[in-house]
Write a protein that holds these residues in place. Structure first.
Motif, PDB file in Angstrom:
ATOM      1  N   LEU A 278      36.681  15.160  64.770  1.00 49.71           N
ATOM      2  CA  LEU A 278      37.690  15.601  63.814  1.00 49.71           C
ATOM      3  C   LEU A 278      37.413  15.011  62.431  1.00 49.71           C
ATOM      4  CD1 LEU A 278      40.975  15.359  65.933  1.00 49.71           C
ATOM      5  CD2 LEU A 278      39.838  17.448  65.139  1.00 49.71           C
ATOM      6  N   PHE A 279      37.067  13.735  62.411  1.00 49.99           N
ATOM      7  CA  PHE A 279      36.744  13.075  61.146  1.00 49.99           C
ATOM      8  C   PHE A 279      35.540  13.752  60.494  1.00 49.99           C
ATOM      9  CE2 PHE A 279      34.301   9.908  58.771  1.00 49.99           C
ATOM     10  CZ  PHE A 279      35.262   9.458  57.868  1.00 49.99           C
ATOM     11  N   ASP A 280      34.508  14.068  61.294  1.00 51.86           N
ATOM     12  CA  ASP A 280      33.305  14.720  60.765  1.00 51.86           C
ATOM     13  C   ASP A 280      33.633  16.074  60.137  1.00 51.86           C
ATOM     14  OD1 ASP A 280      31.594  12.687  61.433  1.00 51.86           O
ATOM     15  OD2 ASP A 280      30.978  13.557  63.340  1.00 51.86           O
ATOM     16  N   ILE A 281      34.462  16.853  60.839  1.00 50.76           N
ATOM     17  CA  ILE A 281      34.786  18.198  60.350  1.00 50.76           C
ATOM     18  C   ILE A 281      35.554  18.112  59.029  1.00 50.76           C
ATOM     19  CG2 ILE A 281      36.172  20.255  60.827  1.00 50.76           C
ATOM     20  CD1 ILE A 281      35.467  19.865  63.801  1.00 50.76           C
ATOM     21  N   VAL A 282      36.577  17.254  58.999  1.00 48.26           N
ATOM     22  CA  VAL A 282      37.389  17.139  57.785  1.00 48.26           C
ATOM     23  C   VAL A 282      36.550  16.611  56.625  1.00 48.26           C
ATOM     24  CG1 VAL A 282      39.340  15.915  56.741  1.00 48.26           C
ATOM     25  CG2 VAL A 282      39.545  16.834  59.063  1.00 48.26           C
ATOM     26  N   PHE A 283      35.753  15.575  56.887  1.00 45.27           N
ATOM     27  CA  PHE A 283      34.954  14.962  55.822  1.00 45.27           C
ATOM     28  C   PHE A 283      33.908  15.939  55.288  1.00 45.27           C
ATOM     29  CE2 PHE A 283      31.752  12.406  53.808  1.00 45.27           C
ATOM     30  CZ  PHE A 283      32.450  11.337  53.246  1.00 45.27           C
ATOM     31  N   SER A 284      33.205  16.628  56.178  1.00 46.50           N
ATOM     32  CA  SER A 284      32.144  17.537  55.738  1.00 46.50           C
ATOM     33  C   SER A 284      32.720  18.737  54.974  1.00 46.50           C
ATOM     34  CB  SER A 284      31.308  18.014  56.926  1.00 46.50           C
ATOM     35  OG  SER A 284      32.125  18.625  57.909  1.00 46.50           O
ATOM     36  N   LEU A 285      33.878  19.252  55.416  1.00 45.07           N
ATOM     37  CA  LEU A 285      34.513  20.354  54.689  1.00 45.07           C
ATOM     38  C   LEU A 285      34.892  19.915  53.273  1.00 45.07           C
ATOM     39  CD1 LEU A 285      36.837  22.059  57.332  1.00 45.07           C
ATOM     40  CD2 LEU A 285      34.943  23.124  56.101  1.00 45.07           C
ATOM     41  N   CYS A 286      35.497  18.726  53.184  1.00 47.01           N
ATOM     42  CA  CYS A 286      35.873  18.208  51.868  1.00 47.01           C
ATOM     43  C   CYS A 286      34.637  17.989  50.990  1.00 47.01           C
ATOM     44  CB  CYS A 286      36.650  16.895  52.010  1.00 47.01           C
ATOM     45  SG  CYS A 286      38.285  17.080  52.761  1.00 47.01           S
ATOM     46  N   ALA A 287      33.578  17.447  51.593  1.00 50.75           N
ATOM     47  CA  ALA A 287      32.353  17.178  50.833  1.00 50.75           C
ATOM     48  C   ALA A 287      31.733  18.472  50.322  1.00 50.75           C
ATOM     49  CB  ALA A 287      31.357  16.422  51.705  1.00 50.75           C
ATOM     50  N   ILE A 288      31.715  19.513  51.150  1.00 51.52           N
ATOM     51  CA  ILE A 288      31.133  20.799  50.745  1.00 51.52           C
ATOM     52  C   ILE A 288      31.947  21.412  49.604  1.00 51.52           C
ATOM     53  CG2 ILE A 288      30.729  23.174  51.493  1.00 51.52           C
ATOM     54  CD1 ILE A 288      30.005  22.008  54.276  1.00 51.52           C
ATOM     55  N   ILE A 289      33.276  21.356  49.727  1.00 42.76           N
ATOM     56  CA  ILE A 289      34.139  21.938  48.691  1.00 42.76           C
ATOM     57  C   ILE A 289      33.977  21.184  47.368  1.00 42.76           C
ATOM     58  CG2 ILE A 289      36.535  22.307  48.001  1.00 42.76           C
ATOM     59  CD1 ILE A 289      37.150  22.768  51.012  1.00 42.76           C
ATOM     60  N   THR A 291      31.506  19.211  46.340  1.00 41.43           N
ATOM     61  CA  THR A 291      30.157  19.229  45.754  1.00 41.43           C
ATOM     62  C   THR A 291      29.598  20.634  45.582  1.00 41.43           C
ATOM     63  OG1 THR A 291      29.066  19.019  47.938  1.00 41.43           O
ATOM     64  CG2 THR A 291      29.661  16.972  46.783  1.00 41.43           C
ATOM     65  N   SER A 292      30.401  21.654  45.837  1.00 45.00           N
ATOM     66  CA  SER A 292      29.881  23.026  45.780  1.00 45.00           C
ATOM     67  C   SER A 292      29.242  23.376  44.426  1.00 45.00           C
ATOM     68  CB  SER A 292      30.989  24.030  46.126  1.00 45.00           C
ATOM     69  OG  SER A 292      32.115  23.865  45.294  1.00 45.00           O
ATOM     70  N   PRO A 293      29.816  22.960  43.274  1.00 45.91           N
ATOM     71  CA  PRO A 293      29.103  23.250  42.005  1.00 45.91           C
ATOM     72  C   PRO A 293      27.729  22.577  41.947  1.00 45.91           C
ATOM     73  CG  PRO A 293      31.391  22.625  41.582  1.00 45.91           C
ATOM     74  CD  PRO A 293      31.121  22.317  43.028  1.00 45.91           C
ATOM     75  N   LEU A 294      27.655  21.330  42.465  1.00 45.30           N
ATOM     76  CA  LEU A 294      26.374  20.626  42.476  1.00 45.30           C
ATOM     77  C   LEU A 294      25.394  21.316  43.423  1.00 45.30           C
ATOM     78  CD1 LEU A 294      24.630  18.175  41.679  1.00 45.30           C
ATOM     79  CD2 LEU A 294      25.692  16.919  43.569  1.00 45.30           C
ATOM     80  N   LEU A 295      25.871  21.776  44.565  1.00 44.24           N
ATOM     81  CA  LEU A 295      24.998  22.471  45.522  1.00 44.24           C
ATOM     82  C   LEU A 295      24.414  23.734  44.911  1.00 44.24           C
ATOM     83  CD1 LEU A 295      27.120  22.153  48.816  1.00 44.24           C
ATOM     84  CD2 LEU A 295      25.196  20.741  48.088  1.00 44.24           C
ATOM     85  N   ASP A 365      18.599  15.995  48.317  1.00 42.20           N
ATOM     86  CA  ASP A 365      18.041  17.002  49.224  1.00 42.20           C
ATOM     87  C   ASP A 365      18.732  16.993  50.580  1.00 42.20           C
ATOM     88  OD1 ASP A 365      16.882  14.455  49.710  1.00 42.20           O
ATOM     89  OD2 ASP A 365      15.247  15.381  50.829  1.00 42.20           O
ATOM     90  N   GLU A 366      19.479  15.925  50.899  1.00 40.35           N
ATOM     91  CA  GLU A 366      20.124  15.790  52.204  1.00 40.35           C
ATOM     92  C   GLU A 366      21.469  16.523  52.271  1.00 40.35           C
ATOM     93  OE1 GLU A 366      18.486  14.251  54.477  1.00 40.35           O
ATOM     94  OE2 GLU A 366      17.156  12.807  53.492  1.00 40.35           O
ATOM     95  N   PHE A 367      22.023  16.958  51.144  1.00 37.31           N
ATOM     96  CA  PHE A 367      23.389  17.480  51.121  1.00 37.31           C
ATOM     97  C   PHE A 367      23.632  18.688  52.034  1.00 37.31           C
ATOM     98  CE2 PHE A 367      25.768  15.661  47.248  1.00 37.31           C
ATOM     99  CZ  PHE A 367      25.266  14.395  47.521  1.00 37.31           C
ATOM    100  N   PRO A 368      22.656  19.591  52.240  1.00 39.77           N
ATOM    101  CA  PRO A 368      22.899  20.711  53.161  1.00 39.77           C
ATOM    102  C   PRO A 368      23.180  20.274  54.600  1.00 39.77           C
ATOM    103  CG  PRO A 368      21.066  21.218  51.714  1.00 39.77           C
ATOM    104  CD  PRO A 368      21.389  19.778  51.488  1.00 39.77           C
ATOM    105  N   GLN A 369      22.926  19.008  54.909  1.00 34.41           N
ATOM    106  CA  GLN A 369      23.196  18.531  56.272  1.00 34.41           C
ATOM    107  C   GLN A 369      24.694  18.470  56.585  1.00 34.41           C
ATOM    108  OE1 GLN A 369      20.761  14.903  56.801  1.00 34.41           O
ATOM    109  NE2 GLN A 369      19.191  16.006  55.655  1.00 34.41           N
ATOM    110  N   PHE A 370      25.546  18.598  55.564  1.00 33.78           N
ATOM    111  CA  PHE A 370      26.979  18.727  55.847  1.00 33.78           C
ATOM    112  C   PHE A 370      27.250  19.986  56.660  1.00 33.78           C
ATOM    113  CE2 PHE A 370      27.444  15.966  51.975  1.00 33.78           C
ATOM    114  CZ  PHE A 370      28.049  14.903  52.634  1.00 33.78           C
ATOM    115  N   PHE A 371      26.407  20.996  56.494  1.00 36.81           N
ATOM    116  CA  PHE A 371      26.545  22.212  57.307  1.00 36.81           C
ATOM    117  C   PHE A 371      26.087  21.942  58.741  1.00 36.81           C
ATOM    118  CE2 PHE A 371      26.327  23.808  52.948  1.00 36.81           C
ATOM    119  CZ  PHE A 371      27.401  24.678  52.932  1.00 36.81           C
TER     120      PHE A 371
END
Length: 463
Positions: A278-289, A291-295, A365-371
């Motif tokens: 649950l922590f992983d899902i919430v954290f990764s969703l927040c991180a993707i949202i 950092t989306s401009p940076l991605l 380069d590691e940021f896509p690993q949130f997916f």
């Protein structure tokens, strides 16, 4: 003096938790309804909320009792205690929501429930922390002591004494040894032989007997335990084969047989796995949202600076030795996968692009690993995954290497925040990975994430 009143202290903890939950209810009510007075009329009256609060508080105490939150925790790490509090909160809230569903109550404020959980957690963890620190300070000064008698003055007994002296906060004091062969053991007093155990227990205040005897005298264990239990004294056994065991072996039952699991992995427990997921899902969703401009900017940069795909997929070995495709922003020239799967990146590697060099140095380069985390292939925190080609090599060269695959691999890990990134010792990394696996708590994950952010993403060893 607190010694001898551990049961009373346990009951006091339950009473205090209940009282502090009342305080959490009042604070949550104040923050939600008093501060926002204009919204109070659209919700249920305070008496209804108080009824649901009592259901939650009683569930909290009952579930806490069932999962051993209220057992004596003289030797328990505070992080484990916090983990249990989180578990109790989750279960208790599930009970409350189930009751609300059954009675068809839908008008309760979700913001109030959130504030109630948050304030309850903060208050209980804070007061327990200060109580634990106070008791540890008392024990270091000689108060609230428990007296231990050690059977066996050999190497095992000496090892136990060393650990006892290194942890004065436990409040354990060795009264001496019983040994059939040795007459003295440094500063510790030899009180007699093993046969003198009944007399010693009768004439001295002993809270616990520690059996530190070699397996060659295993036949005496049964009689020793019977004598101790007859006297109402707890017994602990330091196994003669502790050198081959990890830091935290786990005991369980297989039918009628007690079995020692050579390695205790907290994430084998279903509740811990769900909590981490649950922590992983919430954290990764927040991180993707967030950092989306940076991605998007990085994706454009990769596309403009070299021909080829934006993302680079590479096979890695993950949980239970299963392989998966790990995503990265492409930092090298487009090439056959065979080359990237079997070659290390070296300093001034000609395969890198200029923009890719920047991405690797800053770990962007590691940021896509949130997916990958959302898919369930990876976790936010865990041992870094490796390519199958190198896993086959390392498992032959490093005996404990494959232990890392007992948990999901992570974007960051304990080894990485301790400086073991890039071109560093594989053996040291594995030791840190095992330490993480055996001592996992959600707070440990948060600590690693915090250290990752504080230390920065720049890696001088990343080529």
């Amino acid at each position: 003096m607190i010694r001898g009143k551990e049961r009373f202290i346990t009951q006091l903890y339950m009473t205090t938790d209940f009282l502090f939950l009342q305080l959490a209810f009042i604070m949550a009510w104040y923050l939600r309804f008093v501060v926002n007075q204009e919204e109070q009329g659209s919700y249920l009256p305070m008496s209804d909320y108080f009824t649901w609060h009592i259901i939650y508080a009683v569930s909290f105490l009952a579930i806490g009792f069932l999962i051993h939150l209220y057992i004596p925790k003289r030797k328990m790490k505070f992080a484990k205690e916090v983990s249990k509090i989180i578990q109790v909160q989750i279960y208790s809230m599930f009970v409350l929501l189930s009751v609300l569903f059954v009675v068809k109550t839908v008008d309760i404020s979700r913001m109030f429930l959130f504030l109630y959980l948050l304030t309850g957690f903060f208050i209980i963890v804070t007061y327990r922390f200060f109580v634990k620190q106070f008791l540890r300070g008392m024990r270091k000064k000689g108060f609230n002591q428990q007296f231990v008698l050690i059977l066996g003055a050999g190497s095992i007994g000496k090892r136990y004494i060393e650990n006892l002296e290194n942890h004065p906060e436990y409040g354990l004091r060795a009264v001496g040894f019983l040994d059939d062969y040795k007459q003295e053991n440094g500063k510790q007093k030899i009180l007699g032989k093993i046969a003198d155990l009944p007399t010693i227990l009768e004439n001295k205040i002993i809270d616990e007997v520690v059996i530190a005897l070699p397996l060659t005298v295993f036949s005496k264990y049964d009689k020793i335990i019977s004598i101790c239990e007859k006297a109402g004294v707890r017994v602990a056994i330091v196994p003669d084969f502790y050198d081959v065991l990890p830091a935290t072996p786990h005991f369980e039952r297989f039918g009628d047989l007690p079995v020692i699991n050579v390695r205790d992995i907290p994430l084998d427990e279903y509740v811990n796995r769900v909590l981490k997921r649950l922590f992983d899902i919430v954290f990764s969703l927040c991180a993707i949202i967030i950092t989306s401009p940076l991605l998007i900017a990085i994706a454009i940069g990769v596309k403009l600076t070299s021909p080829g795909p934006v993302l680079f997929k590479q096979e890695r070995v993950g949980l239970n030795r299963r392989t998966f495709n790990m995503y990265k922003f492409r930092s090298m020239k487009d090439m056959p996968t065979v080359a990237s799967d079997t070659q290390w990146t070296v300093e001034n590697d000609p395969r890198r692009t200029k923009f890719g060099t920047f991405l690797r140095k800053t770990s962007l380069d590691e940021f896509p690993q949130f997916f990958n985390v959302l898919k369930g292939d990876m976790s936010i925190v865990g041992p870094r995954p490796e390519r199958p080609y190198f896993v086959d090599q390392f498992k032959e060269e490093i005996p404990k290497y494959m232990i890392k695959h007992h948990v999901r691999p992570g974007i960051t890990g304990w080894a990485q925040v301790c400086g073991l990134r890039g071109d560093t010792s594989i053996e040291d990394r594995i030791e840190h990975d095992i330490q993480y696996i055996e001592n996992w708590t959600l707070l440990f994950d948060i600590r690693i994430i915090f250290k990752t952010i504080v230390n920065g993403f720049v890696n001088k060893n990343a080529y």
